[in-house]
Design a protein around this motif. Structure first.
Motif, PDB file in Angstrom:
ATOM      1  N   UNK A   1       0.832  -1.201   0.000  1.00 17.39           N
ATOM      2  CA  UNK A   1       0.000   0.000   0.000  1.00 17.39           C
ATOM      3  C   UNK A   1       0.870   1.256   0.000  1.00 17.39           C
ATOM      4  N   UNK A   2       0.269   2.359  -0.391  1.00 16.39           N
ATOM      5  CA  UNK A   2       0.977   3.641  -0.423  1.00 16.39           C
ATOM      6  C   UNK A   2       0.466   4.545   0.681  1.00 16.39           C
ATOM      7  N   UNK A   3       1.392   5.307   1.270  1.00 16.62           N
ATOM      8  CA  UNK A   3       1.080   6.198   2.384  1.00 16.62           C
ATOM      9  C   UNK A   3       1.729   7.552   2.126  1.00 16.62           C
ATOM     10  N   UNK A   4       0.962   8.618   2.271  1.00 14.37           N
ATOM     11  CA  UNK A   4       1.503   9.970   2.116  1.00 14.37           C
ATOM     12  C   UNK A   4       2.178  10.400   3.418  1.00 14.37           C
ATOM     13  N   UNK A   5       3.387  10.918   3.314  1.00  9.95           N
ATOM     14  CA  UNK A   5       4.085  11.485   4.466  1.00  9.95           C
ATOM     15  C   UNK A   5       4.614  12.860   4.082  1.00  9.95           C
ATOM     16  N   UNK A   6       4.858  13.685   5.093  1.00  7.89           N
ATOM     17  CA  UNK A   6       5.414  15.018   4.847  1.00  7.89           C
ATOM     18  C   UNK A   6       6.892  14.923   4.478  1.00  7.89           C
ATOM     19  N   UNK A   7       7.365  15.917   3.765  1.00  6.16           N
ATOM     20  CA  UNK A   7       8.780  16.001   3.389  1.00  6.16           C
ATOM     21  C   UNK A   7       9.308  17.395   3.729  1.00  6.16           C
ATOM     22  N   UNK A   8      10.164  17.529   4.761  1.00  5.46           N
ATOM     23  CA  UNK A   8      10.690  16.478   5.633  1.00  5.46           C
ATOM     24  C   UNK A   8       9.656  16.065   6.673  1.00  5.46           C
ATOM     25  N   UNK A   9       9.957  14.984   7.413  1.00  4.97           N
ATOM     26  CA  UNK A   9       8.999  14.535   8.419  1.00  4.97           C
ATOM     27  C   UNK A   9       9.713  13.791   9.538  1.00  4.97           C
ATOM     28  N   UNK A  10       8.944  13.464  10.560  1.00  2.18           N
ATOM     29  CA  UNK A  10       9.409  12.650  11.673  1.00  2.18           C
ATOM     30  C   UNK A  10       9.832  11.297  11.123  1.00  2.18           C
ATOM     31  N   UNK A  11      11.136  11.008  11.204  1.00  2.00           N
ATOM     32  CA  UNK A  11      11.674   9.829  10.534  1.00  2.00           C
ATOM     33  C   UNK A  11      11.090   8.529  11.061  1.00  2.00           C
ATOM     34  N   UNK A  12      10.783   8.470  12.347  1.00  2.88           N
ATOM     35  CA  UNK A  12      10.248   7.234  12.921  1.00  2.88           C
ATOM     36  C   UNK A  12       8.853   6.919  12.384  1.00  2.88           C
ATOM     37  N   UNK A  13       8.110   7.931  11.978  1.00  2.00           N
ATOM     38  CA  UNK A  13       6.805   7.682  11.354  1.00  2.00           C
ATOM     39  C   UNK A  13       6.995   7.070   9.973  1.00  2.00           C
ATOM     40  N   UNK A  14       7.864   7.673   9.182  1.00  2.00           N
ATOM     41  CA  UNK A  14       8.127   7.133   7.845  1.00  2.00           C
ATOM     42  C   UNK A  14       8.639   5.693   7.944  1.00  2.00           C
ATOM     43  N   UNK A  15       9.484   5.428   8.941  1.00  2.00           N
ATOM     44  CA  UNK A  15      10.057   4.096   9.090  1.00  2.00           C
ATOM     45  C   UNK A  15       9.005   3.046   9.458  1.00  2.00           C
ATOM     46  N   UNK A  16       8.015   3.427  10.262  1.00  3.28           N
ATOM     47  CA  UNK A  16       6.949   2.491  10.633  1.00  3.28           C
ATOM     48  C   UNK A  16       6.260   1.963   9.383  1.00  3.28           C
ATOM     49  N   UNK A  17       5.953   2.851   8.457  1.00  5.32           N
ATOM     50  CA  UNK A  17       5.241   2.427   7.247  1.00  5.32           C
ATOM     51  C   UNK A  17       6.158   1.623   6.321  1.00  5.32           C
ATOM     52  N   UNK A  18       7.426   2.001   6.280  1.00  7.67           N
ATOM     53  CA  UNK A  18       8.370   1.270   5.435  1.00  7.67           C
ATOM     54  C   UNK A  18       8.529  -0.162   5.909  1.00  7.67           C
ATOM     55  N   UNK A  19       8.631  -0.358   7.215  1.00 10.95           N
ATOM     56  CA  UNK A  19       8.911  -1.696   7.730  1.00 10.95           C
ATOM     57  C   UNK A  19       7.749  -2.665   7.551  1.00 10.95           C
ATOM     58  N   UNK A  20       6.522  -2.171   7.457  1.00 15.13           N
ATOM     59  CA  UNK A  20       5.416  -3.108   7.226  1.00 15.13           C
ATOM     60  C   UNK A  20       5.251  -3.416   5.736  1.00 15.13           C
ATOM     61  N   UNK A  21       6.107  -2.816   4.920  1.00 20.27           N
ATOM     62  CA  UNK A  21       6.069  -3.097   3.490  1.00 20.27           C
ATOM     63  C   UNK A  21       5.279  -2.107   2.669  1.00 20.27           C
ATOM     64  N   UNK A  22       4.889  -0.976   3.285  1.00 19.52           N
ATOM     65  CA  UNK A  22       4.178   0.063   2.535  1.00 19.52           C
ATOM     66  C   UNK A  22       5.176   0.950   1.792  1.00 19.52           C
ATOM     67  N   UNK A  23       4.654   1.782   0.920  1.00 13.51           N
ATOM     68  CA  UNK A  23       5.483   2.687   0.125  1.00 13.51           C
ATOM     69  C   UNK A  23       5.155   4.128   0.507  1.00 13.51           C
ATOM     70  N   UNK A  24       6.014   4.771   1.324  1.00 16.42           N
ATOM     71  CA  UNK A  24       5.760   6.170   1.680  1.00 16.42           C
ATOM     72  C   UNK A  24       5.991   7.091   0.483  1.00 16.42           C
ATOM     73  N   UNK A  25       5.067   8.043   0.303  1.00 17.60           N
ATOM     74  CA  UNK A  25       5.217   9.047  -0.746  1.00 17.60           C
ATOM     75  C   UNK A  25       5.468  10.394  -0.087  1.00 17.60           C
ATOM     76  N   UNK A  26       6.680  10.956  -0.178  1.00 18.64           N
ATOM     77  CA  UNK A  26       6.958  12.259   0.420  1.00 18.64           C
ATOM     78  C   UNK A  26       6.286  13.380  -0.370  1.00 18.64           C
TER      79      UNK A  26
END
Length: 480
Positions: free
Chosen positions: A207-232
């Motif tokens: 799945x894809x998830x929108x994140x802010x750029x720049x953003x709180x890195x631990x939030x982006x990492x949570x989505x990355x580790x479950x296999x999602x695709x963060x979109x900055x």
């Protein structure tokens, strides 16, 4: 028989005898089916009491290494062939691999800011001063929680204690204007667990998830580790740029910090708030609103949460990490009613519940008014720190820097004109040698790019009088 010594365990102890016999069984000194010495004979040989030897035999019997029959000596269990228990052995030719989740986690860059004890001038962000913690009030509330008579000590509601959820309901109405049923509130172990629960409950691998750029890195990492695709999506002085949002329906979530964008400090404008909610509604997506420091607003009243205009699409995340301490690991979520049950069940699997005594203590602080008095005191004290920092930065650096995000929170971003991103590490290292902790902003961007050098400066951990000294010393480091 062989020497019964294992590591630091002396032969004269029951554990030493047990470990020695177990090692001899594993190494083949005593083969499967072989008889062991009698407890009497072994006690005489080792010069210990028969009771000590019997205790060792009982441990071997309970673990299945040894079998006993009435009137016969103990024998090694036939099933122990090739079983060496905890005895060191060569690694298997093939070892189990990590899960895909673990592999993705290990591939991430380190996002934790290492503690640097002993630094006199540490502008580390995310921490608060230990001197600010209301020790007496917290000790009184915690002691009362511990001493309160209970029918039993057992597991509580995974969603949190009813007393704390009701206290938070009143606090959120008074402080943030949120009107919700207390049953919509789920207590979590800090905002990080809230993000993890959102990822587990609402996002699938791929799945894809929108994140802010720049953003709180631990939030982006949570989505990355479950296999999602963060979109900055880029942020500016008005928060996330909603004109750059993808087409609705392609993304499951959007993670935002609308009241004080982390780290740049922008406030999401009214127009963009409406556009973001429209995007979520038309695409059947949720918005995660991380209100990590909403209590700290210095120019005007705190900005209204996005939750108020979210039309049931916003999950609100709050925490006491910036008002009390991140060591308490207490946060909360306000969920749309339909998400409460699945989130509660998932939380029960993850950690069962948040600590009971701490929940009761926080509830007592809120109900007594002590918590809000403390928040007002911290807003005043950190306002003084903020002003001291801004004054001395303008004095020392003048037009050589641009400071953003000054109207709220416990940190700012300082852009250094004339320096590039590639200079950040060198300046941070030189500052560290001088006893100053400064932290590059580039680590909060998803991709490396050349821009002005920037640093996130936190000012909540230092006494007011130390801030000018630290900035002036930094000025001398930069000049050198």
């Amino acid at each position: 028989m062989g020497q019964l010594v294992q590591g630091n365990n002396k032969v004269g102890t029951a554990r030493g005898i047990y470990l020695g016999l177990r090692q001899q069984i594993a190494s083949g000194v005593y083969a499967p089916g072989a008889s062991l010495p009698s407890s009497r004979a072994l006690a005489e040989e080792l010069g210990v009491s028969r009771t000590t030897v019997t205790t060792a035999f009982e441990q071997l019997i309970s673990e299945g290494y040894v079998l006993v029959r009435q009137g016969a000596r103990p024998v090694v269990n036939d099933n122990m062939a090739g079983d060496d228990g905890e005895v060191p052995h060569k690694a298997s030719a093939t070892t189990p691999g990590l899960s895909a989740y673990a592999e993705r986690t290990m591939a991430l860059p380190q996002s934790h800011l290492p503690a640097r004890p002993g630094l006199r001038y540490d502008f580390r962000y995310g921490d608060v001063s230990p001197d600010d913690f209301p020790k007496l009030a917290w000790r009184k509330a915690l002691t009362s929680a511990v001493l309160t008579r209970r029918e039993r000590l057992g597991y509580g509601d995974p969603a949190g204690s009813e007393a704390l959820r009701q206290a938070l309901q009143g606090y959120l109405w008074r402080a943030r204007g949120i009107n919700c049923d207390y049953r919509q509130i789920v207590v979590v172990n800090g905002s990080q667990q809230a993000l993890d629960l959102c990822a587990r409950a609402l996002v699938n691998p791929g799945d894809r998830v929108v994140v802010e750029e720049p953003c709180y890195a631990m939030a982006r990492n949570v989505f990355t580790t479950i296999g999602a695709e963060p979109l900055p999506v880029a942020c500016d002085g008005d928060g996330i740029d909603t004109t750059q949002l993808p087409q609705p329906g392609q993304h499951r979530l959007a993670f935002v910090t609308p009241s004080h964008q982390f780290p740049l400090g922008g406030v999401l404008s009214a127009g963009r708030r409406r556009e973001l909610v429209d995007w979520a509604e038309s695409g059947n997506a949720y918005i995660l609103e991380d209100d990590y420091d909403g209590e700290y607003r210095y120019d005007v009243r705190p900005i209204a949460p996005l939750y108020l205009s979210g039309r049931g699409r916003v999950i609100y995340i709050g925490t006491v990490s910036k008002t009390l301490s991140p060591t308490l690991r207490l946060g909360y979520m306000v969920l749309p009613p339909g998400l409460v049950e699945p989130f509660t069940r998932i939380k029960q699997l993850v950690d069962r519940q948040a600590p009971t005594f701490e929940q009761d203590a926080l509830a007592a602080l809120i109900e007594s008014g002590a918590y809000e008095r403390h928040v007002r005191k911290m807003r005043r004290l950190n306002g003084e720190r903020r002003q001291a920092f801004l004054d001395v930065m303008h004095e020392v650096f003048g037009e050589r820097v641009e400071i953003v995000g000054t109207s709220a929170g416990l940190h700012v971003v300082v852009w250094f004109n004339g320096l590039k991103t590639s200079d950040e590490a060198r300046l941070a290292e030189a500052a560290l040698l001088a006893g100053i902790g400064i932290y590059p902003v580039s680590r909060l961007y998803s991709e490396a790019s050349e821009r002005r050098a920037g640093f996130v400066f936190g000012y909540a951990t230092m006494p007011v009088q130390n801030i000018p000294q630290g900035v002036r010393l930094l000025g001398r480091v930069l000049a050198a």
